[in-house]
Write a protein that holds these residues in place. Sequence first.
Motif, PDB file in Angstrom:
ATOM      1  N   GLN A 148     -53.165  12.022  37.588  1.00  0.00           N
ATOM      2  CA  GLN A 148     -53.292  12.562  38.945  1.00  0.00           C
ATOM      3  C   GLN A 148     -54.752  12.804  39.328  1.00  0.00           C
ATOM      4  OE1 GLN A 148     -50.396  12.454  40.507  1.00  0.00           O
ATOM      5  NE2 GLN A 148     -49.598  11.893  38.482  1.00  0.00           N
ATOM      6  N   GLY A 149     -55.673  12.449  38.430  1.00  0.00           N
ATOM      7  CA  GLY A 149     -57.093  12.635  38.704  1.00  0.00           C
ATOM      8  C   GLY A 149     -57.566  14.061  38.574  1.00  0.00           C
ATOM      9  N   LEU A 150     -56.814  14.883  37.828  1.00  0.00           N
ATOM     10  CA  LEU A 150     -57.179  16.292  37.681  1.00  0.00           C
ATOM     11  C   LEU A 150     -58.076  16.485  36.455  1.00  0.00           C
ATOM     12  CD1 LEU A 150     -53.725  17.919  38.535  1.00  0.00           C
ATOM     13  CD2 LEU A 150     -55.667  17.491  40.045  1.00  0.00           C
ATOM     14  N   PRO A 151     -59.042  17.385  36.545  1.00  0.00           N
ATOM     15  CA  PRO A 151     -60.006  17.581  35.460  1.00  0.00           C
ATOM     16  C   PRO A 151     -59.399  18.354  34.294  1.00  0.00           C
ATOM     17  CG  PRO A 151     -60.442  19.139  37.223  1.00  0.00           C
ATOM     18  CD  PRO A 151     -59.322  18.263  37.710  1.00  0.00           C
ATOM     19  N   THR A 152     -59.525  17.824  33.086  1.00  0.00           N
ATOM     20  CA  THR A 152     -59.022  18.482  31.885  1.00  0.00           C
ATOM     21  C   THR A 152     -60.060  18.374  30.767  1.00  0.00           C
ATOM     22  OG1 THR A 152     -58.019  16.550  30.816  1.00  0.00           O
ATOM     23  CG2 THR A 152     -56.687  17.677  32.485  1.00  0.00           C
TER      24      THR A 152
ATOM     25  N   GLU B 175     -61.395  26.061  46.618  1.00  0.00           N
ATOM     26  CA  GLU B 175     -60.849  24.837  47.210  1.00  0.00           C
ATOM     27  C   GLU B 175     -60.391  23.865  46.128  1.00  0.00           C
ATOM     28  OE1 GLU B 175     -64.017  23.497  49.704  1.00  0.00           O
ATOM     29  OE2 GLU B 175     -63.478  24.823  51.384  1.00  0.00           O
ATOM     30  N   THR B 176     -61.155  23.774  45.040  1.00  0.00           N
ATOM     31  CA  THR B 176     -60.770  22.905  43.919  1.00  0.00           C
ATOM     32  C   THR B 176     -59.446  23.353  43.324  1.00  0.00           C
ATOM     33  OG1 THR B 176     -63.063  22.346  43.372  1.00  0.00           O
ATOM     34  CG2 THR B 176     -61.435  22.095  41.615  1.00  0.00           C
ATOM     35  N   ILE B 177     -59.295  24.657  43.109  1.00  0.00           N
ATOM     36  CA  ILE B 177     -58.057  25.182  42.524  1.00  0.00           C
ATOM     37  C   ILE B 177     -56.884  24.968  43.475  1.00  0.00           C
ATOM     38  CG2 ILE B 177     -56.870  27.286  41.761  1.00  0.00           C
ATOM     39  CD1 ILE B 177     -59.589  28.212  40.628  1.00  0.00           C
ATOM     40  N   ASN B 178     -57.078  25.229  44.755  1.00  0.00           N
ATOM     41  CA  ASN B 178     -56.009  24.989  45.731  1.00  0.00           C
ATOM     42  C   ASN B 178     -55.571  23.530  45.710  1.00  0.00           C
ATOM     43  OD1 ASN B 178     -56.108  27.649  46.520  1.00  0.00           O
ATOM     44  ND2 ASN B 178     -57.184  27.270  48.436  1.00  0.00           N
ATOM     45  N   SER B 179     -56.543  22.625  45.600  1.00  0.00           N
ATOM     46  CA  SER B 179     -56.239  21.193  45.562  1.00  0.00           C
ATOM     47  C   SER B 179     -55.461  20.829  44.306  1.00  0.00           C
ATOM     48  CB  SER B 179     -57.540  20.383  45.638  1.00  0.00           C
ATOM     49  OG  SER B 179     -57.284  19.003  45.527  1.00  0.00           O
ATOM     50  N   ILE B 180     -55.829  21.429  43.167  1.00  0.00           N
ATOM     51  CA  ILE B 180     -55.120  21.181  41.906  1.00  0.00           C
ATOM     52  C   ILE B 180     -53.660  21.614  42.038  1.00  0.00           C
ATOM     53  CG2 ILE B 180     -54.898  21.998  39.514  1.00  0.00           C
ATOM     54  CD1 ILE B 180     -58.010  22.069  39.443  1.00  0.00           C
ATOM     55  N   VAL B 181     -53.440  22.814  42.568  1.00  0.00           N
ATOM     56  CA  VAL B 181     -52.075  23.335  42.717  1.00  0.00           C
ATOM     57  C   VAL B 181     -51.255  22.429  43.631  1.00  0.00           C
ATOM     58  CG1 VAL B 181     -50.675  25.274  43.514  1.00  0.00           C
ATOM     59  CG2 VAL B 181     -52.822  25.718  42.316  1.00  0.00           C
ATOM     60  N   GLN B 182     -51.805  22.082  44.768  1.00  0.00           N
ATOM     61  CA  GLN B 182     -51.079  21.242  45.726  1.00  0.00           C
ATOM     62  C   GLN B 182     -50.785  19.865  45.144  1.00  0.00           C
ATOM     63  OE1 GLN B 182     -53.792  21.489  49.003  1.00  0.00           O
ATOM     64  NE2 GLN B 182     -52.961  23.432  49.754  1.00  0.00           N
ATOM     65  N   THR B 183     -51.768  19.280  44.456  1.00  0.00           N
ATOM     66  CA  THR B 183     -51.571  17.964  43.840  1.00  0.00           C
ATOM     67  C   THR B 183     -50.427  17.990  42.840  1.00  0.00           C
ATOM     68  OG1 THR B 183     -53.887  17.328  44.131  1.00  0.00           O
ATOM     69  CG2 THR B 183     -52.653  16.163  42.407  1.00  0.00           C
ATOM     70  N   LEU B 184     -50.399  19.021  41.990  1.00  0.00           N
ATOM     71  CA  LEU B 184     -49.339  19.124  40.985  1.00  0.00           C
ATOM     72  C   LEU B 184     -47.970  19.321  41.625  1.00  0.00           C
ATOM     73  CD1 LEU B 184     -50.971  21.219  38.132  1.00  0.00           C
ATOM     74  CD2 LEU B 184     -49.931  18.969  37.909  1.00  0.00           C
TER      75      LEU B 184
END
Length: 377
Positions: free
Chosen positions: A112-116, A224-233
Motif C-alpha cells: 500500500q506504499g506505507l512506511p515500515t 497529515e501523514t498519520i491520517n493518510s496511513i489510517v485512511q489508506t488502511l
Amino acid sequence: MKKTVGVIGGGQLAWMMAQVASQENINLVIQTPSPTDSAVSLASKTIFGSIDDAKITAELAEFCDVITFENEFVNLEELQTLADKGVTFYPRLSSLSPLLDKYEQRCFLQQQGLPTPHFKAYESSSDFDNFSFPLVLKTRRHGYDGQGTIIIKSPSELTSILPKFDNIPLLIEEFVPFDRELAVIGVRNPLGEIKIYPVVTTYQKNQVCRWVIAPTMLTTSQQETINSIVQTLLISLDYVGVLGIELFLTKKGDILVNETAPRTHNSGHYTLDACVTSQFAMQLQAVTGKKLGSVDLKSSGAVMVNLLGFENADSDYEEKREEIMRLGTFVHWYGKNESRLGRKLGHVTMLLDEDTPEKNQEKGKLIAQQIESIWYS
C-alpha cells in the motif's frame, strides 16, 4: 429495533463493549471458553467454547445479526464456511486475512506504499546478513502484550535464542531508535464513514504498554501523514470496525507503521472516559451500520495507566484501587480473580486540563508515575 452483536472472545475488551452495549440499544452475545472470563457477567448470553472453534461460532451466529472479534486468534478458513452460508462478520474475513500473520501484514503495508521498518521472513541464518544489531525478532502469529517479541543485542544472543523458536515462523525486523512510540485508533462503518481518534504517545516496558497520554505532540505534516496511513488502511482493507495502529516517530521526525490490531486496542482505553464516544461504543456503531459518533476529547488531554499483575496471587487489590481512585481517577477493574505477572487486571484514566499538549505530556507522565508507585509498591 434492538440488534444482537456476537463477539468471539470474552476478555476485558468484550467486557468493555458489554458495558456500553445497552447505550447503543444492542444485545451482546459472546463466545468464550471460561465462565470466569470478564465479559461473562455482563453479556446478554454466553456460548461456551474455544474461540477458534467454528462449530461453536455457528451456534453463536444463530443468535446474532453480526459477529465481531475481541482478538485475532481465530481460524479464518473455518469461519469462511460460515460466511459462505450468510453469516456476517465485521471486520470482514477478507479484511483480517492480510493482518493476522505479522510478515504478511508487513508485506501488505508495503504494497500500500506505507512506511515500515526494514523486515524479512526468517528462513535461514543468511536472512540476518542485511540487519545490524540490535535487531527485533517477532513470532509471526499469536504474539500480543510483548509476547513473541524479542530485542536481540548481539550475535551470541541470537545464537542462544533461535533454538527456542524451532519450527515457529519468525519475522526479522530492524530496530528503530525512535523518538516516541505512538498509536492511533481508526474506525470505518459499512457506508465508508471514517473517524480517527487523537494520536497518543505510548510508553512501553519490555514490549508491554504501561501507559498512554493523549494527545501527543505532532507537526501538521506528521498528523497529515498519520491520517493518510489510517485512511489508506481502512479503505484498502474495505474495513468495518475499529482498527488499532502502532507507529514509530523516528528521531528524524519520520512516521513508520509498526503493527496493526484489527479490534479495539489497549492504546484506546482512555476513550472510555476522555472522549465523547469510546472506541467500544464506536465498534458497536460501526458493525451495526450506525452513523459514527464524535471522537472529540472531553478535556484537553488524558493519561491511561495499565494495572498489570506484579505477582502470582488471588486478590482484588481493593486498597490499592481505592488509593488510586482518591487521586481523581477513573479505575476500571476487569474482575479477574487471579493475578499473574504481567496480566492485565485493569486500567486507570485521569483527565488532564493543561493548555498545551506539551504540558499535558509532562503532567501525564507525573500522574502515571504516581499511579505506578502506588500500584507496584
